[in-house]
Design a protein around this motif. Sequence first.
Motif, PDB file in Angstrom:
ATOM      1  N   MET A 215      -1.534  19.741  -5.006  1.00  0.00           N
ATOM      2  CA  MET A 215      -2.725  18.890  -5.018  1.00  0.00           C
ATOM      3  C   MET A 215      -2.365  17.458  -5.385  1.00  0.00           C
ATOM      4  O   MET A 215      -2.880  16.489  -4.799  1.00  0.00           O
ATOM      5  N   LEU A 216      -1.493  17.291  -6.371  1.00  0.00           N
ATOM      6  CA  LEU A 216      -1.089  15.950  -6.787  1.00  0.00           C
ATOM      7  C   LEU A 216      -0.337  15.225  -5.675  1.00  0.00           C
ATOM      8  O   LEU A 216      -0.483  14.011  -5.507  1.00  0.00           O
ATOM      9  N   ALA A 217       0.446  15.969  -4.915  1.00  0.00           N
ATOM     10  CA  ALA A 217       1.129  15.365  -3.764  1.00  0.00           C
ATOM     11  C   ALA A 217       0.103  14.859  -2.756  1.00  0.00           C
ATOM     12  O   ALA A 217       0.261  13.760  -2.186  1.00  0.00           O
ATOM     13  N   ASP A 218      -0.953  15.622  -2.535  1.00  0.00           N
ATOM     14  CA  ASP A 218      -2.023  15.176  -1.644  1.00  0.00           C
ATOM     15  C   ASP A 218      -2.686  13.908  -2.175  1.00  0.00           C
ATOM     16  O   ASP A 218      -3.081  13.026  -1.398  1.00  0.00           O
ATOM     17  N   ASP A 219      -2.825  13.816  -3.507  1.00  0.00           N
ATOM     18  CA  ASP A 219      -3.399  12.611  -4.103  1.00  0.00           C
ATOM     19  C   ASP A 219      -2.555  11.377  -3.764  1.00  0.00           C
ATOM     20  O   ASP A 219      -3.086  10.328  -3.392  1.00  0.00           O
ATOM     21  N   ILE A 220      -1.257  11.493  -3.908  1.00  0.00           N
ATOM     22  CA  ILE A 220      -0.366  10.373  -3.615  1.00  0.00           C
ATOM     23  C   ILE A 220      -0.448   9.988  -2.137  1.00  0.00           C
ATOM     24  O   ILE A 220      -0.495   8.798  -1.785  1.00  0.00           O
ATOM     25  N   LEU A 221      -0.501  10.970  -1.275  1.00  0.00           N
ATOM     26  CA  LEU A 221      -0.624  10.689   0.159  1.00  0.00           C
ATOM     27  C   LEU A 221      -1.973  10.050   0.477  1.00  0.00           C
ATOM     28  O   LEU A 221      -2.076   9.217   1.390  1.00  0.00           O
ATOM     29  N   PHE A 222      -3.005  10.402  -0.279  1.00  0.00           N
ATOM     30  CA  PHE A 222      -4.316   9.750  -0.143  1.00  0.00           C
ATOM     31  C   PHE A 222      -4.213   8.271  -0.511  1.00  0.00           C
ATOM     32  O   PHE A 222      -4.752   7.408   0.188  1.00  0.00           O
ATOM     33  N   PHE A 223      -3.523   7.975  -1.627  1.00  0.00           N
ATOM     34  CA  PHE A 223      -3.343   6.568  -2.013  1.00  0.00           C
ATOM     35  C   PHE A 223      -2.695   5.778  -0.878  1.00  0.00           C
ATOM     36  O   PHE A 223      -3.083   4.640  -0.590  1.00  0.00           O
ATOM     37  N   LYS A 224      -1.705   6.396  -0.268  1.00  0.00           N
ATOM     38  CA  LYS A 224      -0.979   5.721   0.805  1.00  0.00           C
ATOM     39  C   LYS A 224      -1.866   5.547   2.041  1.00  0.00           C
ATOM     40  O   LYS A 224      -1.910   4.464   2.642  1.00  0.00           O
ATOM     41  N   LYS A 225      -2.575   6.609   2.420  1.00  0.00           N
ATOM     42  CA  LYS A 225      -3.439   6.551   3.596  1.00  0.00           C
ATOM     43  C   LYS A 225      -4.544   5.512   3.415  1.00  0.00           C
ATOM     44  O   LYS A 225      -4.900   4.783   4.361  1.00  0.00           O
ATOM     45  N   MET A 226      -5.079   5.416   2.196  1.00  0.00           N
ATOM     46  CA  MET A 226      -6.158   4.469   1.919  1.00  0.00           C
ATOM     47  C   MET A 226      -5.646   3.043   1.708  1.00  0.00           C
ATOM     48  O   MET A 226      -6.434   2.114   1.575  1.00  0.00           O
ATOM     49  N   ASP A 227      -4.332   2.881   1.676  1.00  0.00           N
ATOM     50  CA  ASP A 227      -3.731   1.558   1.490  1.00  0.00           C
ATOM     51  C   ASP A 227      -4.194   0.938   0.171  1.00  0.00           C
ATOM     52  O   ASP A 227      -4.577  -0.236   0.101  1.00  0.00           O
ATOM     53  N   ILE A 228      -4.141   1.750  -0.892  1.00  0.00           N
ATOM     54  CA  ILE A 228      -4.620   1.346  -2.211  1.00  0.00           C
ATOM     55  C   ILE A 228      -3.706   0.274  -2.808  1.00  0.00           C
ATOM     56  O   ILE A 228      -2.493   0.278  -2.628  1.00  0.00           O
ATOM     57  N   MET A 269       4.339  11.235 -11.883  1.00  0.00           N
ATOM     58  CA  MET A 269       3.380  10.687 -10.923  1.00  0.00           C
ATOM     59  C   MET A 269       3.523   9.168 -10.822  1.00  0.00           C
ATOM     60  O   MET A 269       3.487   8.593  -9.723  1.00  0.00           O
ATOM     61  N   ILE A 270       3.694   8.492 -11.966  1.00  0.00           N
ATOM     62  CA  ILE A 270       3.911   7.041 -11.947  1.00  0.00           C
ATOM     63  C   ILE A 270       5.168   6.719 -11.151  1.00  0.00           C
ATOM     64  O   ILE A 270       5.175   5.838 -10.273  1.00  0.00           O
ATOM     65  N   ALA A 271       6.247   7.431 -11.442  1.00  0.00           N
ATOM     66  CA  ALA A 271       7.529   7.159 -10.793  1.00  0.00           C
ATOM     67  C   ALA A 271       7.464   7.396  -9.286  1.00  0.00           C
ATOM     68  O   ALA A 271       7.947   6.583  -8.492  1.00  0.00           O
ATOM     69  N   ILE A 272       6.856   8.507  -8.898  1.00  0.00           N
ATOM     70  CA  ILE A 272       6.790   8.828  -7.470  1.00  0.00           C
ATOM     71  C   ILE A 272       5.870   7.862  -6.732  1.00  0.00           C
ATOM     72  O   ILE A 272       6.172   7.436  -5.613  1.00  0.00           O
ATOM     73  N   CYS A 273       4.764   7.488  -7.366  1.00  0.00           N
ATOM     74  CA  CYS A 273       3.892   6.480  -6.752  1.00  0.00           C
ATOM     75  C   CYS A 273       4.646   5.161  -6.565  1.00  0.00           C
ATOM     76  O   CYS A 273       4.506   4.503  -5.527  1.00  0.00           O
ATOM     77  N   ARG A 274       5.451   4.799  -7.555  1.00  0.00           N
ATOM     78  CA  ARG A 274       6.229   3.562  -7.423  1.00  0.00           C
ATOM     79  C   ARG A 274       7.220   3.672  -6.263  1.00  0.00           C
ATOM     80  O   ARG A 274       7.338   2.741  -5.448  1.00  0.00           O
ATOM     81  N   ILE A 275       7.892   4.782  -6.166  1.00  0.00           N
ATOM     82  CA  ILE A 275       8.908   4.960  -5.117  1.00  0.00           C
ATOM     83  C   ILE A 275       8.273   5.041  -3.728  1.00  0.00           C
ATOM     84  O   ILE A 275       8.775   4.453  -2.767  1.00  0.00           O
ATOM     85  N   VAL A 276       7.156   5.749  -3.628  1.00  0.00           N
ATOM     86  CA  VAL A 276       6.508   5.950  -2.324  1.00  0.00           C
ATOM     87  C   VAL A 276       5.694   4.727  -1.908  1.00  0.00           C
ATOM     88  O   VAL A 276       5.733   4.299  -0.746  1.00  0.00           O
ATOM     89  N   LEU A 277       4.963   4.128  -2.861  1.00  0.00           N
ATOM     90  CA  LEU A 277       4.042   3.038  -2.541  1.00  0.00           C
ATOM     91  C   LEU A 277       4.649   1.658  -2.764  1.00  0.00           C
ATOM     92  O   LEU A 277       4.109   0.659  -2.305  1.00  0.00           O
TER      93      LEU A 277
END
Length: 368
Positions: A215-228, A269-277
């Motif tokens: 579910m958390l992985a889906d959250d990160i992909l949502f951030f990316k899709k929404m261009d947050i 989650m912070i680290a992965i968001c930084r790396i992905v986004l």
Amino acid sequence: MNNKNVSTILNQSTFSKEDIVFLLDLSSDNDIDLLFKKAYEVKLQHLSNEAYFRGLIEFSNYCIKDCLYCGIRKSSEVKRFLMSIDDISKMSTWAFNNNYGSVTLQSGERTDKDFIEFSNQAIKEIKKVSNDALGITLCLGEQSYDVYQKWFDLKAHRYLLRIETTNEQLYKSIHPNDSLHSLNNRIDCLKSLKKIGYQVGTGVMIGLPNQTTDMLADDILFFKKMDIDMIGMGPFILSKDTPLYDKAISLGLDSTEAKKYRTLLSLKMIAICRIVLKDVNIAATTALQALDPLGREKGLKAGANILMPIITLPKFRKDYQLYDDKPCLDDTADHCKVCLSSRVHSVGDVIGFNKWGDSPHFKKRNLL
């Protein structure tokens, strides 16, 4: 099953859901250190080692929502308050005189005309006392498009609306089943904010009952899709006298080990968001410090670059607790500034005083 190793995944330019789940599930200290080290490198590459303060003004705890986890939910028996415009003026003046680049206006959710007008006046006052110098982030919940537009026209330019989870079933499990608590409406609000031109922020609670890393992985992909543009998220922390409290206790979520797990998962989650986004603004939240005395420092080292020191007047702080054991309740704004400055410097970062510290992602997106 992901057959890649940690180093291979961390050096990719794109990430699948499988990759993200793999990183969230890392368990060895060495692998987790590699994750955090990579995230900090990405922060330096796409932003800098500057951390930006958003002086937090929690101006009211009245709320029309009844979220099952929240300490100021409508059904809570907390002592209610609404600051005066003069109170907000004093705090904003303090922030301006202490070289904060921005303030954040936060409150319980209301949509009535009196609240909207009060918020209008608060935004105007902040701009007035700072000669337009202070940036303004709003965290005032779900509103109509016209209200969002009005606040933007008054020069509030960032808006944080945490979605809490993008999983429909999990969302329903932490909210009442009524029209006031709709995942789709929250997503529509994010779309409205983006259309108007705000720097848009959102985020999730981490470690909720029955939440999975999938579910958390889906959250990160949502951030990316929404261009947050901004991410504000932190660990789920129990709040007594809420419906979710007994359930969380029965699942053992108040144990020391469970708290350590949620803290570590939040840092991942912070680290992965930084790396992905890459170039979004990410907050090291107060909730991290509630579970770990060094939580905010660890957040900065995991890739965060935003801090929200509380400047709420001390007489109101104890009545604005979204969760138990909130830190800094007895501190003054001066003490919070000294404390957080020390925390920033301890990890080798510096403070971007007198700067708005806007999201590089937002700037790039608007140049395209």
